[in-house]
Write an enzyme that holds these catalytic residues in place. Structure first.
Site, mmCIF file in Angstrom:
data_model
loop_
_atom_site.group_PDB
_atom_site.id
_atom_site.type_symbol
_atom_site.label_atom_id
_atom_site.label_comp_id
_atom_site.label_asym_id
_atom_site.label_seq_id
_atom_site.Cartn_x
_atom_site.Cartn_y
_atom_site.Cartn_z
ATOM 1 N N TYR A 34 0.885 -1.177 0.000
ATOM 2 C CA TYR A 34 0.000 0.000 0.000
ATOM 3 C C TYR A 34 0.917 1.219 0.000
ATOM 4 C CZ TYR A 34 -4.555 2.000 1.628
ATOM 5 O OH TYR A 34 -5.758 2.648 1.766
ATOM 6 N N GLU B 247 -0.884 -1.087 -10.478
ATOM 7 C CA GLU B 247 0.223 -1.433 -9.583
ATOM 8 C C GLU B 247 1.389 -1.975 -10.400
ATOM 9 O OE1 GLU B 247 -0.664 -3.683 -6.110
ATOM 10 O OE2 GLU B 247 -2.762 -3.010 -6.001
ATOM 11 N N ASP C 161 -4.707 -5.093 -9.850
ATOM 12 C CA ASP C 161 -5.338 -5.717 -8.680
ATOM 13 C C ASP C 161 -6.835 -5.401 -8.714
ATOM 14 O OD1 ASP C 161 -5.964 -6.752 -6.201
ATOM 15 O OD2 ASP C 161 -5.137 -5.056 -5.090
ATOM 16 N N ARG D 39 -15.341 -2.968 -4.938
ATOM 17 C CA ARG D 39 -15.386 -1.953 -3.872
ATOM 18 C C ARG D 39 -16.559 -2.128 -2.922
ATOM 19 N NH1 ARG D 39 -10.256 -0.749 -3.994
ATOM 20 N NH2 ARG D 39 -9.593 0.207 -5.959
ATOM 21 N N GLN E 16 -15.712 -4.990 -0.700
ATOM 22 C CA GLN E 16 -14.606 -4.560 0.171
ATOM 23 C C GLN E 16 -15.099 -3.702 1.335
ATOM 24 O OE1 GLN E 16 -11.661 -2.298 -1.994
ATOM 25 N NE2 GLN E 16 -10.245 -2.168 -0.271
ATOM 26 N N TYR F 98 -14.097 -5.418 4.981
ATOM 27 C CA TYR F 98 -12.685 -5.158 5.258
ATOM 28 C C TYR F 98 -12.328 -4.975 6.727
ATOM 29 C CZ TYR F 98 -12.635 -0.075 6.162
ATOM 30 O OH TYR F 98 -12.772 1.163 6.712
ATOM 31 N N LYS G 198 -10.838 -9.010 -3.339
ATOM 32 C CA LYS G 198 -9.576 -8.929 -4.084
ATOM 33 C C LYS G 198 -9.156 -10.269 -4.693
ATOM 34 C CE LYS G 198 -8.134 -4.707 -2.701
ATOM 35 N NZ LYS G 198 -7.630 -3.665 -3.585
ATOM 36 N N THR H 138 -6.194 -11.274 -10.279
ATOM 37 C CA THR H 138 -5.124 -10.276 -10.374
ATOM 38 C C THR H 138 -4.418 -10.553 -11.702
ATOM 39 O OG1 THR H 138 -4.830 -10.347 -7.976
ATOM 40 C CG2 THR H 138 -3.050 -9.341 -9.256
ATOM 41 N N THR I 260 -1.755 0.371 -5.121
ATOM 42 C CA THR I 260 -2.232 1.316 -6.134
ATOM 43 C C THR I 260 -1.339 2.540 -6.179
ATOM 44 O OG1 THR I 260 -4.444 0.591 -5.595
ATOM 45 C CG2 THR I 260 -4.259 2.572 -6.929
HETATM 46 MN MN MN Z 1 -3.982 -3.391 -4.367
#
Ligand code: MN
Length: 441
Positions: free
Chosen positions: A142, A214, A246, A250, A253, A257, A266, A270, A372
């Site tokens: 992150y 990413e 990735d 949302r 999430q 989370y 997630k 990927t 990100t």
């Molecule tokens: Mn990510």
């Protein structure tokens, strides 16, 4: 990593397409991938190196008698369905192979040599790619403080950046089974969400499907369990860097989370680019770390002068959408955002060192996502949730259609490249995928 003759911007290859302006793969790049000719039997994978519009078959090159020593050993290790055996050989072998291949592809190579190497080339248009590595473990960091702050504002308006951020390179353990190579479709996930104002969760297809721009740092040589990698040696353990998307649900999430972080939002997919650019190729694009908050008192295990002065990399990144209609009309993807890895708060060396400081062992082929990579400006947002301010401000595409989040049939195209004064431009190729509708359950 110091500059050497393989970075000479005036060097040319006898492979004409490698000298074209704007190519991602000039002779100064020489990135690795795993491929097979479309006509070859299933699973007949082997490692290759990009040169212009061609790919050089390393196991085939190993049989020509043109390589010796460590370079020969590395090319022979390319007879595999992943780069892991090459990665495990270590930096001296990667360096030897790069320098040997550079000499063989340079325009002053003997005519007889050129003819032999020519037999090991395949047009990239005639091959298919595998994932570059067999990834045992995948960790997603992150490292962009801009992303952390933008997302924090949406999830916690009063408390956007948590106090640990500027001390700890934050990460979570991801899922390697759902890594896919560029060109593989991505299925919209189903899951639990909590609609605003509701008292019980809903279930169904994700309504807020997003990307995250990413980079993937691929580990070359690992470390023994219990023995941390110190920051001065961290980059010796990195084989190279690829593009990474990735995919993120949302709405799923936001509900799942807390308190343990991302899970099903997630791990459904990927996407990685097939090409891995080595750290040696990236040497001309090093830059000083950026810290917009001016905070430089990292704990000693994360502090290193060389890392601060040149531990960041100016890898430029763009992301775009091509709707189904745009693709049918032959229109290219509409670029909606552009950013750079140079804005990361934590460097790749700090990711490696932090990951192992407790004794955790990394292994060849392990994948460390950068997180990100949003930059400081709104147009440098690395995800749609930031670009559209949580789905409130749609982006308009070249065909007039609007998006807050991704729709079925959308193709997302990510690109990466490096430019610097006095250096040849190099690129990462593409990382692309089309969104398929959710399975009805
Ligand atoms: Mn990510």
């Amino acid at each position: 990593m110091t500059l050497n003759h393989t970075h000479d911007s005036t060097a040319r290859s006898w492979v004409a397409s490698a000298n074209q302006a704007g190519t991602d793969f000039p002779i100064q790049n020489l990135p690795f991938a795993v491929f097979k000719p479309k006509s070859a039997p299933a699973h007949d994978w082997r490692a290759g190196i990009a040169i212009g519009k061609e790919v050089l078959d390393l196991p085939a090159l190993a049989t020509t008698g043109l390589l010796q020593g460590l370079a020969l050993q590395a090319a022979q290790a390319g007879a595999a369905d992943a780069l892991n055996p090459i990665m495990a050989l270590g930096q001296p072998a990667w360096h030897a192979l790069r320098h040997a291949v550079f000499a063989l592809l340079k325009d002053d190579a003997a005519t007889g040599v050129q003819a032999q190497v020519q037999t090991c080339l395949h047009p990239q248009a005639d091959v298919v790619f595998n994932l570059p590595a067999r990834v045992g473990d995948y960790t997603d960091f992150y490292t962009s403080i801009h992303h952390a702050t933008n997302i924090g504002k949406l999830f916690r308006p009063d408390n956007p950046l948590l106090p640990n951020y500027t001390w700890v390179p934050i990460g979570y353990h991801g899922r390697s089974s759902s890594l896919q190579v560029s060109g593989s479709d991505v299925r919209r996930p189903n899951g639990q969400t909590m609609p605003p104002g509701a008292t019980a969760p809903a279930f169904g297809p994700c309504k807020r499907l997003d990307w995250e721009v990413e980079l993937g740092v691929l580990v070359g040589t690992g470390n023994t369990l219990g023995e941390p990698i110190t920051i001065d040696r961290a980059e010796d353990h990195v084989f190279g860097i690829c593009l990474l998307n990735d995919w993120s649900a949302r709405d799923i999430q936001a509900w799942e989370y807390q308190p343990l972080g991302p899970f099903l939002s997630k791990n459904f997919g990927t996407t990685l680019s097939p090409w891995v650019v080595t750290l040696e190729a990236l040497a001309p694009f090093r830059t000083a770390m950026e810290r917009p908050d001016g905070k430089w008192d990292d704990l000693p295990y994360l502090s290193h002068d060389t890392n601060r002065q040149q531990g960041a990399l100016d890898i430029q990144l763009s992301i775009g959408i091509a709707t189904e209609g745009m693709r049918q009309a032959g229109q290219p993807a509409h670029m909606v955002s552009q950013t750079s890895y140079r804005h990361a708060y934590w460097t790749m060396a700090q990711m490696v060192t932090h990951h192992t400081v407790n004794g955790c062992n990394l292994q060849p082929g392990d994948l460390l996502g950068s997180g990100t990579l949003s930059g400081p400006q709104p147009a440098q947002a690395g995800a749609l949730i930031e670009l559209t301010q949580g789905g409130k401000l749609p982006v308009t595409l070249a065909d007039g259609s609007q998006r807050t989040f991704l729709q079925d049939g959308d193709e997302v195209v990510m690109r990466g490249w490096c430019e610097a004064p006095g250096a040849a431009r190099i690129g990462f190729g593409e990382c692309r995928a089309i969104i398929l509708p959710a399975i009805a359950i």
